[in-house]
Design an enzyme around this catalytic site. Sequence first.
Site, mmCIF file in Angstrom:
data_model
loop_
_atom_site.group_PDB
_atom_site.id
_atom_site.type_symbol
_atom_site.label_atom_id
_atom_site.label_comp_id
_atom_site.label_asym_id
_atom_site.label_seq_id
_atom_site.Cartn_x
_atom_site.Cartn_y
_atom_site.Cartn_z
ATOM 1 N N ASP A 20 0.158 4.206 -2.497
ATOM 2 C CA ASP A 20 0.053 5.618 -2.114
ATOM 3 C C ASP A 20 0.971 6.488 -2.972
ATOM 4 O O ASP A 20 0.611 7.589 -3.379
ATOM 5 C CB ASP A 20 0.410 5.797 -0.638
ATOM 6 C CG ASP A 20 -0.677 5.282 0.298
ATOM 7 O OD1 ASP A 20 -1.794 4.997 -0.180
ATOM 8 O OD2 ASP A 20 -0.405 5.171 1.514
ATOM 9 N N HIS B 75 0.813 -1.217 0.000
ATOM 10 C CA HIS B 75 0.000 0.000 0.000
ATOM 11 C C HIS B 75 0.849 1.271 0.000
ATOM 12 O O HIS B 75 0.387 2.315 -0.471
ATOM 13 C CB HIS B 75 -0.954 -0.010 1.201
ATOM 14 C CG HIS B 75 -2.102 -0.957 1.014
ATOM 15 N ND1 HIS B 75 -3.297 -0.576 0.438
ATOM 16 C CD2 HIS B 75 -2.227 -2.277 1.299
ATOM 17 C CE1 HIS B 75 -4.111 -1.619 0.382
ATOM 18 N NE2 HIS B 75 -3.493 -2.662 0.909
ATOM 19 N N ASP C 242 -9.193 5.988 -5.766
ATOM 20 C CA ASP C 242 -8.412 6.154 -6.996
ATOM 21 C C ASP C 242 -9.106 7.089 -7.977
ATOM 22 O O ASP C 242 -8.833 7.062 -9.176
ATOM 23 C CB ASP C 242 -8.160 4.791 -7.659
ATOM 24 C CG ASP C 242 -9.455 4.018 -7.913
ATOM 25 O OD1 ASP C 242 -10.540 4.560 -7.622
ATOM 26 O OD2 ASP C 242 -9.384 2.869 -8.398
#
Length: 318
Positions: free
Chosen positions: A189, A185, A215
């Site tokens: 990011d 993640h 997103d």
Amino acid sequence: MESTRYQILVVDDEEPIRKLIVSLLSTKGHQCSIANNGREALDKIMETKFDALITDIVMPEMDGITLTKELAMHDQNLPAMVMTGHTEEYSAETAISSGAREFINKPFAISEFIIRFDKMMRDHEGEEKLLALSLTDELTGLYNRRRFFILTEQYSKVALRTKKKLLLLFIDMDNLKWINDHHGHNEGDQALIDLANILKKTFSESDIVARIGGDEFVVLSESTDENAEIVLTRLYENIKSRNANTSRCYPLSISVGTTQFDPEYPISIDELLSKADALMYTQKREKGNSSKKPRDDGRNPWRKGVGGDNGKTLWQQK
């Protein structure tokens, strides 16, 4: 530390009072405009951006209490100091309840006036900073969903008044789940931050650029007949440049839906978003399942190769 300089509107029907206040504020480096009554002040505020308002109460045509109420109705977050010599008729409670931030009786001591004005501006700036934090996406630094709707509401009102069209882009990052699943993640990011930086580079400061979901990004800008094609070309070129010069093990890819707000045929912000969202998903479906979602077998939906005159990394969908 250099003090902040403000654009201030001073409203009073008595010229000696106007001149006194302008003189006091000018010595502090502030720029002042004047109005003789509330009606004239309201017209100026609708045309010019001010940082603060200082107004008398009892004036012809429109009084100061009505003026502050009118500003509140027009969504004007303008700090206002109200002053009056009619203390038997008007109280600080009356002024504050109408939307003013400060109240002072006439005649006043110069030191008290300056202290009250400075305090009003410090309090306002502190609140504005907290508000900005609450309206900013923490990860990307773009506007968040709440800020987008607030600003878009304001932009659409201006568009209706000026008869100018607006262009909305609904942008969805492809393959974010695949990046999260295969690279973590933190890398996901970073991909979102990379796309946000590309959007900042592509669009101007006058455009509204926001992240409204995991997103999902949106951009609202003034529209012309050629605007959509130009900005989309610039956006794709900037993404292509990033992919050609990155050391990351995945490319950035987006799906985009565009629609227009026409003041001759106005629709709500929600309707505008729904139209652009539907167009974006149409484009995503046309790309195929590998762009719409990661493959079930866990394979990278992209392949890496070398090409071009400079031997830069190229990415292609399998």
